[in-house]
Design a protein around this motif. Structure first.
Motif, mmCIF file in Angstrom:
data_model
loop_
_atom_site.group_PDB
_atom_site.id
_atom_site.type_symbol
_atom_site.label_atom_id
_atom_site.label_comp_id
_atom_site.label_asym_id
_atom_site.label_seq_id
_atom_site.Cartn_x
_atom_site.Cartn_y
_atom_site.Cartn_z
ATOM 1 N N PHE A 59 0.840 -1.201 0.000
ATOM 2 C CA PHE A 59 0.000 0.000 0.000
ATOM 3 C C PHE A 59 0.879 1.256 0.000
ATOM 4 N N HIS A 63 1.230 4.095 -3.109
ATOM 5 C CA HIS A 63 0.806 5.477 -2.899
ATOM 6 C C HIS A 63 1.977 6.432 -2.706
ATOM 7 N N GLU A 102 -5.174 10.939 6.340
ATOM 8 C CA GLU A 102 -6.311 10.727 5.431
ATOM 9 C C GLU A 102 -6.234 9.392 4.687
ATOM 10 N N GLN A 103 -5.099 8.704 4.751
ATOM 11 C CA GLN A 103 -4.925 7.392 4.108
ATOM 12 C C GLN A 103 -5.163 6.231 5.070
ATOM 13 N N ASP A 105 -7.770 4.934 6.817
ATOM 14 C CA ASP A 105 -8.896 4.034 6.571
ATOM 15 C C ASP A 105 -8.663 3.170 5.340
ATOM 16 N N ARG A 106 -8.076 3.746 4.297
ATOM 17 C CA ARG A 106 -7.790 2.976 3.078
ATOM 18 C C ARG A 106 -6.750 1.898 3.359
ATOM 19 N N ALA A 109 -8.379 -0.924 5.281
ATOM 20 C CA ALA A 109 -9.216 -1.753 4.411
ATOM 21 C C ALA A 109 -8.373 -2.751 3.630
ATOM 22 N N VAL A 110 -7.171 -2.329 3.246
ATOM 23 C CA VAL A 110 -6.276 -3.219 2.499
ATOM 24 C C VAL A 110 -5.715 -4.306 3.410
#
Length: 137
Positions: A59, A63, A102-103, A105-106, A109-110
């Protein structure tokens, strides 16, 4: 189908052959082993923690986020009732300094859908059979 071979070395010590890699599993001395490697249960929990770490690392790279300091802390306990099994696992993904909030939660989820976690949430069908050594060669 992928394969792994586990061979008894001596006593409670086994050699696990995975592709071109070998590792040793054993029991602690207090439990009758020689403590030459982690227990199979520790290896099971470590598989989950390392899978979460792998997904987190991917991840970050995807990003463009610096990964220095990424780690996964893990604690676990055996269930108190039978059958003998791991009863709880607590994982903490330690994010690198400067990780963008801000990343979060993403990222979660991963990592919550890593392959090992998915395999625990939706367990595979497991079959166990026994054959004499001459039939397995």
């Amino acid at each position: 189908m992928a394969t792994i071979e586990v061979r008894q070395h001596d006593g409670d010590r086994f050699v696990v052959a995975i592709r071109d890699h070998e590792l040793t599993v054993d029991q602690p001395v207090r439990d009758g082993g020689t403590d030459e490697g982690p227990t199979p249960t520790e290896l099971f929990v470590a598989g989950l923690a390392s899978c979460v770490g792998f997904y987190a690392g991917r991840f970050l790279r995807r990003h463009g986020i610096e990964g220095d300091g990424l780690a996964v802390g893990c604690s676990w306990e055996m269930a108190e009732d039978r059958p003998a099994r791991v009863g709880s696992i607590d994982l903490i993904v330690r994010l690198p300094d400067g990780f963008p909030e801000e990343q979060r939660d993403r990222l979660m989820a991963v990592v919550e859908h890593c392959t090992v976690h998915n395999s625990l949430v939706r367990p595979p069908e497991v079959t166990i059979s026994a054959r004499t050594a001459s039939l397995t060669a």
